[in-house]
Design an enzyme around this catalytic site. Structure first.
Site, mmCIF file in Angstrom:
data_model
loop_
_atom_site.group_PDB
_atom_site.id
_atom_site.type_symbol
_atom_site.label_atom_id
_atom_site.label_comp_id
_atom_site.label_asym_id
_atom_site.label_seq_id
_atom_site.Cartn_x
_atom_site.Cartn_y
_atom_site.Cartn_z
ATOM 1 N N TYR A 156 52.670 -3.457 -26.315
ATOM 2 C CA TYR A 156 53.542 -2.304 -26.063
ATOM 3 C C TYR A 156 53.750 -1.471 -27.319
ATOM 4 O O TYR A 156 53.936 -2.002 -28.419
ATOM 5 C CB TYR A 156 54.910 -2.787 -25.550
ATOM 6 C CG TYR A 156 55.900 -1.658 -25.298
ATOM 7 C CD1 TYR A 156 55.928 -0.996 -24.069
ATOM 8 C CD2 TYR A 156 56.790 -1.237 -26.292
ATOM 9 C CE1 TYR A 156 56.807 0.049 -23.838
ATOM 10 C CE2 TYR A 156 57.677 -0.197 -26.061
ATOM 11 C CZ TYR A 156 57.681 0.449 -24.839
ATOM 12 O OH TYR A 156 58.561 1.477 -24.615
ATOM 13 N N ASN B 273 60.006 -4.822 -21.964
ATOM 14 C CA ASN B 273 58.590 -4.463 -21.805
ATOM 15 C C ASN B 273 58.038 -4.856 -20.434
ATOM 16 O O ASN B 273 57.338 -4.066 -19.793
ATOM 17 C CB ASN B 273 57.752 -5.103 -22.921
ATOM 18 C CG ASN B 273 58.127 -4.545 -24.285
ATOM 19 O OD1 ASN B 273 58.860 -3.554 -24.374
ATOM 20 N ND2 ASN B 273 57.648 -5.181 -25.344
ATOM 21 N N ASN C 261 51.907 37.800 2.245
ATOM 22 C CA ASN C 261 51.218 37.143 1.134
ATOM 23 C C ASN C 261 51.129 35.627 1.325
ATOM 24 O O ASN C 261 52.067 34.999 1.808
ATOM 25 C CB ASN C 261 51.941 37.445 -0.183
ATOM 26 C CG ASN C 261 51.831 38.912 -0.563
ATOM 27 O OD1 ASN C 261 50.829 39.560 -0.265
ATOM 28 N ND2 ASN C 261 52.862 39.432 -1.208
ATOM 29 N N LYS D 122 56.341 8.361 -18.140
ATOM 30 C CA LYS D 122 57.009 8.541 -16.852
ATOM 31 C C LYS D 122 57.033 9.971 -16.337
ATOM 32 O O LYS D 122 56.784 10.221 -15.151
ATOM 33 C CB LYS D 122 58.434 8.003 -16.935
ATOM 34 C CG LYS D 122 58.463 6.508 -17.096
ATOM 35 C CD LYS D 122 59.830 5.998 -17.479
ATOM 36 C CE LYS D 122 59.698 4.632 -18.106
ATOM 37 N NZ LYS D 122 58.992 4.674 -19.420
ATOM 38 N N THR E 51 27.067 30.108 0.997
ATOM 39 C CA THR E 51 26.728 29.539 -0.308
ATOM 40 C C THR E 51 26.842 30.720 -1.273
ATOM 41 O O THR E 51 26.546 31.861 -0.893
ATOM 42 C CB THR E 51 25.297 28.951 -0.341
ATOM 43 O OG1 THR E 51 24.372 29.994 -0.048
ATOM 44 C CG2 THR E 51 25.125 27.817 0.672
ATOM 45 N N HIS E 52 27.307 30.458 -2.470
ATOM 46 C CA HIS E 52 27.580 31.542 -3.440
ATOM 47 C C HIS E 52 28.576 32.561 -2.868
ATOM 48 O O HIS E 52 28.578 33.714 -3.282
ATOM 49 C CB HIS E 52 26.304 32.269 -3.856
ATOM 50 C CG HIS E 52 25.153 31.360 -4.184
ATOM 51 N ND1 HIS E 52 24.876 30.940 -5.461
ATOM 52 C CD2 HIS E 52 24.231 30.757 -3.377
ATOM 53 C CE1 HIS E 52 23.805 30.136 -5.440
ATOM 54 N NE2 HIS E 52 23.415 29.998 -4.182
ATOM 55 N N SER F 65 56.507 41.530 0.720
ATOM 56 C CA SER F 65 56.601 42.208 -0.568
ATOM 57 C C SER F 65 57.887 43.011 -0.597
ATOM 58 O O SER F 65 58.294 43.576 0.414
ATOM 59 C CB SER F 65 55.399 43.127 -0.757
ATOM 60 O OG SER F 65 55.717 44.150 -1.686
ATOM 61 N N LYS G 213 52.761 44.076 3.623
ATOM 62 C CA LYS G 213 52.180 42.868 3.039
ATOM 63 C C LYS G 213 52.646 41.571 3.677
ATOM 64 O O LYS G 213 53.778 41.418 4.073
ATOM 65 C CB LYS G 213 52.520 42.806 1.547
ATOM 66 C CG LYS G 213 51.845 43.886 0.748
ATOM 67 C CD LYS G 213 50.499 43.444 0.246
ATOM 68 C CE LYS G 213 50.688 42.602 -0.979
ATOM 69 N NZ LYS G 213 49.470 42.385 -1.711
ATOM 70 N N GLU H 299 48.793 29.906 -2.729
ATOM 71 C CA GLU H 299 48.634 30.176 -4.163
ATOM 72 C C GLU H 299 49.370 29.129 -5.007
ATOM 73 O O GLU H 299 48.883 28.701 -6.053
ATOM 74 C CB GLU H 299 49.170 31.576 -4.487
ATOM 75 C CG GLU H 299 48.348 32.682 -3.854
ATOM 76 C CD GLU H 299 49.041 34.031 -3.977
ATOM 77 O OE1 GLU H 299 49.820 34.385 -3.075
ATOM 78 O OE2 GLU H 299 48.827 34.712 -4.981
ATOM 79 N N GLN I 94 56.735 5.046 -23.471
ATOM 80 C CA GLN I 94 57.910 5.609 -22.802
ATOM 81 C C GLN I 94 57.607 7.018 -22.282
ATOM 82 O O GLN I 94 58.264 7.498 -21.356
ATOM 83 C CB GLN I 94 59.091 5.641 -23.787
ATOM 84 C CG GLN I 94 60.353 6.242 -23.226
ATOM 85 C CD GLN I 94 61.566 5.897 -24.084
ATOM 86 O OE1 GLN I 94 62.086 4.791 -24.031
ATOM 87 N NE2 GLN I 94 61.992 6.850 -24.907
HETATM 88 N N1 ARG Z 1 62.592 2.831 -22.241
HETATM 89 C C1 ARG Z 1 61.471 2.016 -22.630
HETATM 90 C C2 ARG Z 1 60.209 2.556 -21.985
HETATM 91 O O1 ARG Z 1 60.306 3.329 -21.108
HETATM 92 C C3 ARG Z 1 61.691 0.608 -22.215
HETATM 93 C C4 ARG Z 1 60.903 -0.395 -22.998
HETATM 94 C C5 ARG Z 1 61.440 -0.549 -24.350
HETATM 95 N N2 ARG Z 1 60.808 -1.599 -25.040
HETATM 96 C C6 ARG Z 1 60.833 -1.716 -26.374
HETATM 97 N N3 ARG Z 1 60.164 -2.672 -26.899
HETATM 98 N N4 ARG Z 1 61.508 -0.868 -27.097
HETATM 99 O O2 ARG Z 1 59.112 2.240 -22.387
#
Ligand code: ARG
Length: 461
Positions: free
Chosen positions: A318, A111, A286, A326, A156-157, A278, A284, A291, A323
């Protein structure tokens, strides 16, 4: 068989689907460098505090360095059974150095380990954003300097409002990206506290030195509350919030580039390097990069909302939900970095068509406010009445199909007898822009003042 980390409590292994939903190695392998760096600092501290021996520390550090080389050489066998990057590294360490590997996790939990790795990742991305924003601002400052006097219509607008300078318009973006830069710097300062030592949630009974690991890893100091430390993802949220606001600015600029580069506007021409053709229409060119910047903003906003939503119902400390933090940050940072770099390239490369801008600046009676202001200043007429008189002048010009400054003195005097020919001195777009010398206004000398301010600020930061 049961798990090699917690097999003591378990008689059998996980269901295949459990393994699949539980594993994060598919994406958290990106954190290998932070994980190894954090473990080296932790092992060093454990030995300095006499919690492990110097011999074990050396074996651990040597093993971790070997693992880093293996991963970087593409020689590492990531295993989904081992769930995440932390357990993949530790299992390999045990293959490499034997029982000493088992001492590394003393006074540590996954953790605080994952909180550390992810925070270091976020810190790196925030630092990258700072650098990329500085480059984008520098690109804008160069264009603003070149075009401090280039007149274009201000809108404006999306309707012609008053003449402004292209330099002034560029400097509007400098202000926006300047705020983004300072938001990134702010969250960098707040996130730079070290989670290591919070352990599972309550801290540890081992006599560790949290300040040592914090400073070894470039943090200003350790976090203060172990429960908060393992349940906090504000650093990721703040980075993504700053990224979303920044992306919103990029998207508005992208939209302007899309509009400006149409043949109908023709204000700018994108370089070949930042446009596409294009497959069917030979004429063209583009603005695909603009975009895509506009579209990346949707992804980045979605990433922020995804993590906010993951976090909103979690009790302390936790939970495994975390998890799922990420991928949102990985996606947001990759998208933001691409968008910033592409925009810096586009801004630096685009050709400004000053003639088209000036022509457009004069259409749509953009100097009507200047006429009204002249009536107030020279004849002492109240602004509301001057507004009315000017409205009638615009109506006459519309009827005759001419620009405001092409009305004759007789035309104007038929609307208000006290108008003199000195009025023609304020009706051109250049005079109009040059007259707006109030602090922060569009006059070239004001634009140059703002450029000087930002050059100094960038130089100092
Ligand atoms: N892979 C876990 C995460 O990204 C790691 C932490 C896991 N901790 C636990 N108490 N199971 O959060």
């Amino acid at each position: 068989g049961s798990n090699q980390m917690w097999g003591g409590r378990f008689a059998s292994g996980p269901a295949a689907i459990m393994e699949e939903i539980n594993a994060s190695i598919g994406y958290d392998r990106k954190l290998y460098r932070q994980d190894i760096e954090g473990s080296i600092a932790h092992a060093t501290m454990l030995a300095d505090c006499d919690i492990i021996s110097a011999g074990d520390r050396d074996k651990i550090i040597h093993g971790l360095n070997t693992i880093r080389s293996e991963i970087e050489a593409g020689d590492f066998n990531f295993s989904r059974k081992l769930e995440d990057i932390h357990m993949n590294v530790e299992a390999r360490l045990s293959e490499l150095i034997g029982p000493a590997a088992g001492r590394l996790h003393t006074a540590r939990s996954r953790n605080d380990q994952v909180a550390l790795d992810f925070r270091m990742w976020a810190r790196g991305e925030t630092e990258k954003a700072v650098g990329l924003l500085q480059s984008l601002i520098a690109a804008f400052l160069a264009r603003a300097e070149e075009h401090a006097k280039t007149v274009m219509p201000g809108f404006t607008h999306l309707q012609t409002a008053q003449p402004v300078t292209f330099g002034h318009h560029c400097m509007a973006y400098v202000e926006m990206f300047g705020r983004d830069l300072s938001r990134m710097e702010d969250c960098l300062a707040r996130m730079n506290e070290c989670p290591l030592g919070a352990a599972a949630l309550a801290g540890t009974g081992f006599p560790i030195d949290r300040s040592q690991t914090a400073s070894a890893l470039g943090f200003t100091g350790p976090t203060r509350n172990s429960i908060d430390t393992v349940s906090d993802r504000d650093f990721a949220l703040e980075y993504m919030a700053a990224a979303s606001i920044c992306a919103t600015h990029l998207s508005r600029l992208a939209e302007e580039i899309v509009i400006w580069s149409t043949p109908q506007f023709g204000f700018v021409t994108l370089s070949d390097a930042f446009s596409t053709g294009s497959s069917i229409m030979p004429q063209k060119k583009n603005p695909d990069a603009a975009e895509l910047v506009r579209a990346k903003t949707g992804r980045i906003n979605g990433d922020l909302i995804a993590l906010l939503t993951v976090m909103k119902g979690l009790p302390l400390a936790y939970s495994k939900d975390m998890q799922e933090d990420k991928e949102a940050v990985f996606d947001a940072s990759e998208s933001l970095e691409l968008a910033l770099a592409a925009m810096t390239g586009m801004v630096g490369d685009l050709t400004v068509n000053a003639k088209a801008m000036k022509k457009a600046a004069g259409s749509g009676y953009s100097t009507a406010t200047d006429l009204a202001d002249w009536l107030v200043r020279e004849l002492g007429i109240p602004f509301r009445e001057a507004h009315h008189v000017t409205g009638r002048a615009v109506a006459v010009a519309v009827e005759k199909g001419v620009a405001l400054e092409k009305l004759t003195l007789e035309d104007l005097q038929s609307i208000h007898p006290r108008i003199t020919d000195s009025v023609f001195g304020v009706l051109t777009v250049e005079k109009s822009a040059a007259s707006r010398k109030s602090f922060g206004g569009t006059a070239p000398q004001e634009v140059r003042r703002q450029i000087r301010f930002w050059k100094k600020r960038l130089g100092a930061s």
